[in-house]
Write a protein that holds these residues in place. Sequence first.
Motif, PDB file in Angstrom:
ATOM      1  N   GLU A  67      59.179  72.996  56.430  1.00 51.93           N
ATOM      2  CA  GLU A  67      58.068  73.663  56.045  1.00 51.93           C
ATOM      3  C   GLU A  67      57.077  73.242  55.836  1.00 51.93           C
ATOM      4  O   GLU A  67      55.973  73.224  56.517  1.00 51.93           O
ATOM      5  N   GLN A  68      56.897  72.246  55.156  1.00 55.37           N
ATOM      6  CA  GLN A  68      55.985  71.838  54.497  1.00 55.37           C
ATOM      7  C   GLN A  68      54.804  70.571  55.195  1.00 55.37           C
ATOM      8  O   GLN A  68      54.145  70.386  55.610  1.00 55.37           O
ATOM      9  N   ALA A  69      56.024  69.746  56.371  1.00 51.05           N
ATOM     10  CA  ALA A  69      55.893  69.168  56.540  1.00 51.05           C
ATOM     11  C   ALA A  69      55.352  69.852  57.698  1.00 51.05           C
ATOM     12  O   ALA A  69      54.056  68.924  59.078  1.00 51.05           O
ATOM     13  N   PHE A  70      55.816  71.021  58.207  1.00 46.62           N
ATOM     14  CA  PHE A  70      56.032  71.175  60.170  1.00 46.62           C
ATOM     15  C   PHE A  70      53.850  71.425  59.472  1.00 46.62           C
ATOM     16  O   PHE A  70      52.698  71.904  60.832  1.00 46.62           O
ATOM     17  N   GLU A  71      53.324  72.008  58.359  1.00 46.55           N
ATOM     18  CA  GLU A  71      52.627  72.774  58.539  1.00 46.55           C
ATOM     19  C   GLU A  71      51.697  71.379  58.495  1.00 46.55           C
ATOM     20  O   GLU A  71      49.562  71.797  58.936  1.00 46.55           O
ATOM     21  N   GLU A  72      51.425  70.435  57.507  1.00 48.01           N
ATOM     22  CA  GLU A  72      50.733  69.367  57.939  1.00 48.01           C
ATOM     23  C   GLU A  72      50.547  68.420  59.062  1.00 48.01           C
ATOM     24  O   GLU A  72      49.652  68.286  59.832  1.00 48.01           O
ATOM     25  N   LYS A  73      51.714  68.900  59.956  1.00 48.34           N
ATOM     26  CA  LYS A  73      51.182  69.094  61.573  1.00 48.34           C
ATOM     27  C   LYS A  73      50.537  68.938  62.076  1.00 48.34           C
ATOM     28  O   LYS A  73      50.282  69.007  63.024  1.00 48.34           O
ATOM     29  N   ARG A  74      50.842  70.431  61.980  1.00 51.10           N
ATOM     30  CA  ARG A  74      49.738  71.561  62.716  1.00 51.10           C
ATOM     31  C   ARG A  74      49.056  72.079  62.484  1.00 51.10           C
ATOM     32  O   ARG A  74      47.523  71.679  63.264  1.00 51.10           O
ATOM     33  N   VAL A  75      48.366  71.040  60.727  1.00 49.32           N
ATOM     34  CA  VAL A  75      46.932  71.332  60.170  1.00 49.32           C
ATOM     35  C   VAL A  75      46.250  70.050  61.120  1.00 49.32           C
ATOM     36  O   VAL A  75      45.027  70.289  61.745  1.00 49.32           O
ATOM     37  N   ALA A  76      46.779  68.611  61.205  1.00 50.09           N
ATOM     38  CA  ALA A  76      46.840  67.024  61.825  1.00 50.09           C
ATOM     39  C   ALA A  76      46.354  67.750  62.888  1.00 50.09           C
ATOM     40  O   ALA A  76      45.359  67.463  64.105  1.00 50.09           O
ATOM     41  N   ALA A  77      47.362  68.833  63.998  1.00 53.08           N
ATOM     42  CA  ALA A  77      47.136  68.717  65.486  1.00 53.08           C
ATOM     43  C   ALA A  77      46.122  69.640  65.610  1.00 53.08           C
ATOM     44  O   ALA A  77      45.319  69.473  66.859  1.00 53.08           O
ATOM     45  N   GLU A  78      45.809  70.520  65.176  1.00 52.25           N
ATOM     46  CA  GLU A  78      44.607  71.423  65.326  1.00 52.25           C
ATOM     47  C   GLU A  78      43.217  70.823  64.881  1.00 52.25           C
ATOM     48  O   GLU A  78      42.542  70.989  66.046  1.00 52.25           O
ATOM     49  N   ARG A  79      43.270  70.005  64.041  1.00 51.46           N
ATOM     50  CA  ARG A  79      42.580  68.779  63.300  1.00 51.46           C
ATOM     51  C   ARG A  79      42.209  67.836  64.885  1.00 51.46           C
ATOM     52  O   ARG A  79      40.777  67.700  65.275  1.00 51.46           O
ATOM     53  N   LEU A  80      43.258  67.703  65.185  1.00 49.24           N
ATOM     54  CA  LEU A  80      42.435  67.069  66.473  1.00 49.24           C
ATOM     55  C   LEU A  80      42.064  68.008  67.928  1.00 49.24           C
ATOM     56  O   LEU A  80      41.331  67.181  68.436  1.00 49.24           O
ATOM     57  N   ALA A  81      42.738  68.513  68.097  1.00 50.21           N
ATOM     58  CA  ALA A  81      41.780  69.464  69.692  1.00 50.21           C
ATOM     59  C   ALA A  81      40.796  70.251  69.717  1.00 50.21           C
ATOM     60  O   ALA A  81      39.959  70.069  69.863  1.00 50.21           O
ATOM     61  N   LYS A  82      40.260  70.231  67.742  1.00 52.18           N
ATOM     62  CA  LYS A  82      38.958  70.723  67.344  1.00 52.18           C
ATOM     63  C   LYS A  82      37.903  69.460  68.155  1.00 52.18           C
ATOM     64  O   LYS A  82      36.969  69.883  68.095  1.00 52.18           O
ATOM     65  N   ALA A  83      38.310  68.156  67.384  1.00 55.88           N
ATOM     66  CA  ALA A  83      38.038  66.831  67.562  1.00 55.88           C
ATOM     67  C   ALA A  83      37.487  66.120  69.482  1.00 55.88           C
ATOM     68  O   ALA A  83      36.087  65.440  69.042  1.00 55.88           O
ATOM     69  N   GLY A  84      38.514  67.274  69.884  1.00 56.63           N
ATOM     70  CA  GLY A  84      38.334  66.547  71.437  1.00 56.63           C
ATOM     71  C   GLY A  84      39.258  65.305  71.732  1.00 56.63           C
ATOM     72  O   GLY A  84      38.870  64.741  72.386  1.00 56.63           O
ATOM     73  N   ALA A  85      40.133  64.662  70.905  1.00 55.93           N
ATOM     74  CA  ALA A  85      40.911  63.863  70.976  1.00 55.93           C
ATOM     75  C   ALA A  85      41.268  63.649  72.187  1.00 55.93           C
ATOM     76  O   ALA A  85      41.194  64.543  73.378  1.00 55.93           O
ATOM     77  N   SER A  86      42.332  62.883  72.397  1.00 58.36           N
ATOM     78  CA  SER A  86      42.471  62.340  74.186  1.00 58.36           C
ATOM     79  C   SER A  86      44.052  62.284  73.986  1.00 58.36           C
ATOM     80  O   SER A  86      44.546  63.582  73.494  1.00 58.36           O
ATOM     81  N   ASN A  87      44.527  63.673  75.321  1.00 55.15           N
ATOM     82  CA  ASN A  87      45.753  63.999  75.825  1.00 55.15           C
ATOM     83  C   ASN A  87      47.093  62.348  75.327  1.00 55.15           C
ATOM     84  O   ASN A  87      47.967  63.693  74.639  1.00 55.15           O
ATOM     85  N   GLY A  88      46.733  62.000  75.135  1.00 54.54           N
ATOM     86  CA  GLY A  88      47.781  60.838  74.591  1.00 54.54           C
ATOM     87  C   GLY A  88      47.770  61.463  73.368  1.00 54.54           C
ATOM     88  O   GLY A  88      48.817  61.439  72.592  1.00 54.54           O
ATOM     89  N   GLN A  89      46.805  61.647  72.733  1.00 57.81           N
ATOM     90  CA  GLN A  89      47.152  61.576  70.992  1.00 57.81           C
ATOM     91  C   GLN A  89      47.960  63.498  70.492  1.00 57.81           C
ATOM     92  O   GLN A  89      48.244  63.152  69.434  1.00 57.81           O
ATOM     93  N   LEU A  90      47.192  64.120  71.481  1.00 49.55           N
ATOM     94  CA  LEU A  90      47.483  65.681  71.127  1.00 49.55           C
ATOM     95  C   LEU A  90      49.096  66.122  71.365  1.00 49.55           C
ATOM     96  O   LEU A  90      49.358  66.841  70.696  1.00 49.55           O
ATOM     97  N   ASP A  91      49.401  64.843  72.468  1.00 48.98           N
ATOM     98  CA  ASP A  91      51.075  64.718  72.825  1.00 48.98           C
ATOM     99  C   ASP A  91      52.054  64.109  71.773  1.00 48.98           C
ATOM    100  O   ASP A  91      52.938  65.091  71.443  1.00 48.98           O
ATOM    101  N   ARG A  92      50.786  62.999  71.083  1.00 40.43           N
ATOM    102  CA  ARG A  92      51.568  62.785  70.045  1.00 40.43           C
ATOM    103  C   ARG A  92      51.379  63.410  68.563  1.00 40.43           C
ATOM    104  O   ARG A  92      53.096  63.988  68.559  1.00 40.43           O
ATOM    105  N   ALA A  93      50.962  64.471  68.437  1.00 42.76           N
ATOM    106  CA  ALA A  93      50.834  65.239  67.285  1.00 42.76           C
ATOM    107  C   ALA A  93      52.197  66.035  67.482  1.00 42.76           C
ATOM    108  O   ALA A  93      52.171  66.715  66.940  1.00 42.76           O
TER     109      ALA A  93
END
Length: 294
Positions: free
Chosen positions: A36-62
């Motif tokens: 659950e701790q790892a999931f929270e970290e992955k969720r925060v990372a994906a949210e950060r990438l989405a807000k930063a306008g990351a590429s579709n590939g980066q978002l898919d991997r996240a």
Amino acid sequence: MVFFKRELSPVEIFERALKDKQATRQRLAERLRVAEQAFEEKRVAAERLAKAGASNGQLDRAESKMQAVEQKAKALRAAVAECDEQIILAERALAEAVAQRDRDRAANEIEAVAAAIEQAVPRFEIGAAALVDAVTRGRAALTEASRFAGDVDDIRREVLSAAELICWELRAAATRTRAGNINVALLSPPEVRQLPAPETDRQMIYTLNPLTWREGEEVKRAAAFTMTALPKALLPLALAHQHVDYLNARRVQTLMHVHGSGPQQSEPLPDDPALIDLDALGAPAEETPRADVA
């Protein structure tokens, strides 16, 4: 060197099983916390990438990493829930094993009492037989000694019958206790040997009036001027009212010469007005006729 392992009791088996389940649950809970701790970290990372306008590939991997961790956490939560159910079942099984152990101990104690009684019975029989032998061994067999020996033998038979019955009842109670006081099919109790009714203590006397008395359900009658065996319990009143007398009395000797000593007269009828009811002699309100043997 070979060590022999002691066979575990049911309580010990269920205790170990419960401890194993609890340890497994603790390990799963720790893994779930990490997931659950790892999931929270992955969720925060994906949210950060989405807000930063990351590429579709980066978002898919996240998202892929986040979903993998989420599936792992979901599987761990299901495993923890299943382990909780197993712990509940193990606790119930342990409680039942402990209760059964306590019931077995109580049943064993009851059966031990029955066994102790059965072991003591032969010694009692030997002692009773020795007592009877000591009383009847002498050449001069007194009436009191013979009666005492008979009483001892009656008591011996009564004790043996009671011991047999109580042993059956104890073992039946042990069976019910071991089964948890549920209705179980039990053998019928042993048939108790019925002791013969004690014989009435009697005294041979000579009647001066027609008499009647009761012995249990039976009504006894005796004609006047005959010898009869009268219960000793009725003798004092019968003598006091002069309805009977001892065989060695002087007047009885004379009456025997006149009327004879045997039961020559027929039994009096129930409605004979001269019939004396010995059972009613003790009642103060009733007046009984006195014998006229002048």
